[in-house]
Design an enzyme around this catalytic site. Structure first.
Site, PDB file in Angstrom:
ATOM      1  N   HIS A   1      13.754 -14.634  -1.901  1.00 29.21           N
ATOM      2  CA  HIS A   1      13.592 -16.154  -1.957  1.00 29.21           C
ATOM      3  C   HIS A   1      15.183 -16.501  -1.657  1.00 29.21           C
ATOM      4  CE1 HIS A   1      12.873 -20.045  -2.821  1.00 29.21           C
ATOM      5  NE2 HIS A   1      13.927 -20.058  -3.622  1.00 29.21           N
TER       6      HIS A   1
ATOM      7  N   GLU B   1       1.041 -15.020  -9.930  1.00 27.07           N
ATOM      8  CA  GLU B   1       0.225 -16.063  -9.451  1.00 27.07           C
ATOM      9  C   GLU B   1       1.169 -17.355  -9.364  1.00 27.07           C
ATOM     10  OE1 GLU B   1      -4.064 -16.374 -10.678  1.00 27.07           O
ATOM     11  OE2 GLU B   1      -3.780 -14.040 -10.658  1.00 27.07           O
TER      12      GLU B   1
HETATM   13  C1  GAR Z   1      14.553 -16.378   4.736  1.00 27.83           C
HETATM   14  O1  GAR Z   1      15.825 -16.810   4.344  1.00 27.83           O
HETATM   15  C2  GAR Z   1      13.638 -16.045   3.365  1.00 27.83           C
HETATM   16  O2  GAR Z   1      14.530 -15.827   2.334  1.00 27.83           O
HETATM   17  C3  GAR Z   1      12.808 -17.312   3.488  1.00 27.83           C
HETATM   18  O3  GAR Z   1      12.881 -17.590   4.769  1.00 27.83           O
HETATM   19  C4  GAR Z   1      13.709 -17.077   5.476  1.00 27.83           C
HETATM   20  C5  GAR Z   1      12.859 -16.186   6.792  1.00 27.83           C
HETATM   21  O4  GAR Z   1      13.722 -15.935   7.571  1.00 27.83           O
HETATM   22  N1  GAR Z   1      11.896 -17.217   2.618  1.00 27.83           N
HETATM   23  C6  GAR Z   1      11.414 -18.368   1.694  1.00 27.83           C
HETATM   24  O5  GAR Z   1      12.121 -19.209   1.587  1.00 27.83           O
HETATM   25  C7  GAR Z   1      10.382 -17.986   0.667  1.00 27.83           C
HETATM   26  N2  GAR Z   1      10.202 -18.812  -0.323  1.00 27.83           N
HETATM   27  P1  GAR Z   1      13.521 -14.267   8.378  1.00 27.83           P
HETATM   28  O6  GAR Z   1      12.185 -14.741   9.053  1.00 27.83           O
HETATM   29  O7  GAR Z   1      14.444 -14.463   9.664  1.00 27.83           O
HETATM   30  O8  GAR Z   1      13.470 -13.063   7.675  1.00 27.83           O
END
Ligand code: GAR
Length: 197
Positions: A110, A148
């Protein structure tokens, strides 16, 4: 050897960080057995395929309802027989039956310091927009087990990153990825693969 299944939705830079760490020896005792995307256009799929990793698409658009999608997604995961499921920018809410089946064997990255800027609606760039709107000076990333709730599972690793005065959401997102996400996600996998968690 820890068999990991990586779930992705977009660019796949975290997947890339994991693949690079396996190559460089930063992650040992680990094999990526499958990459699954909900999004056919995800660049993460190209990254997986160029590495010769089995890549699959399970898109909600191809199913009449959520229940059918959930079942197909779980079946796709099961076929890989993973020891660990890694959510690396996977923007789909996991079916509860999957969380129960793989309890303690699913981790997520996250892009903020949980419990700040997390939960429903906080994903991708939206997290960094909220960080800048609130004016906090420190943000970062968190790797946690998935339960969950949304971003409520046990925290494994966190890393702080400074917010700079002239940051845009995009600039901040890139700094959080480079300084935190791409560091702690491989680290957490290596810790699990080598029995340090
Ligand atoms: C990343 O910043 C990840 O932490 C975030 O999406 C991005 C994906 O980048 N995830 C979330 O926000 C989950 N809640 P990537 O496809 O380049 O790894």
């Amino acid at each position: 050897m820890l068999r990991i299944c990586v779930c992705v939705s977009g660019g796949g830079t975290n997947l890339q960080a994991v693949m690079d760490a396996i190559d460089a020896g930063g992650i040992t005792n680990t094999e990526i057995v499958k990459v699954i995307s909900n999004n056919r256009g995800a660049y993460a799929l190209v990254r997986a395929e160029s590495r010769g990793i089995d890549a699959a698409v399970v898109s909600p658009r191809d199913y009449a309802d959520r229940e059918l999608f959930n079942r197909a997604f779980l079946q796709c995961v099961d076929e890989a027989a993973p020891d660990l499921i890694v959510l690396a920018g996977f923007l789909v809410v996991l079916p509860p039956m999957m969380i129960q089946k793989y309890e303690g064997r699913i981790i997520n990255i996250h892009p903020a310091l949980i419990p700040s800027f997390c939960g429903k609606g906080y994903y991708g760039l939206k997290v960094h927009e909220a960080v800048l709107a609130r004016g906090v000076k420190i943000t970062g990333a968190t790797v946690h087990f998935v339960d969950e709730g949304t971003d409520t599972g046990l925290i494994i690793l966190q890393k702080a990153v400074e917010v700079q005065p002239d940051d845009t959401p995009e600039v901040l997102q890139k700094r959080v990825m480079e300084q935190a996400e791409w560091v702690i996600l491989p680290q957490a996998i290596d810790m699990i693969a080598n029995g340090r968690i």
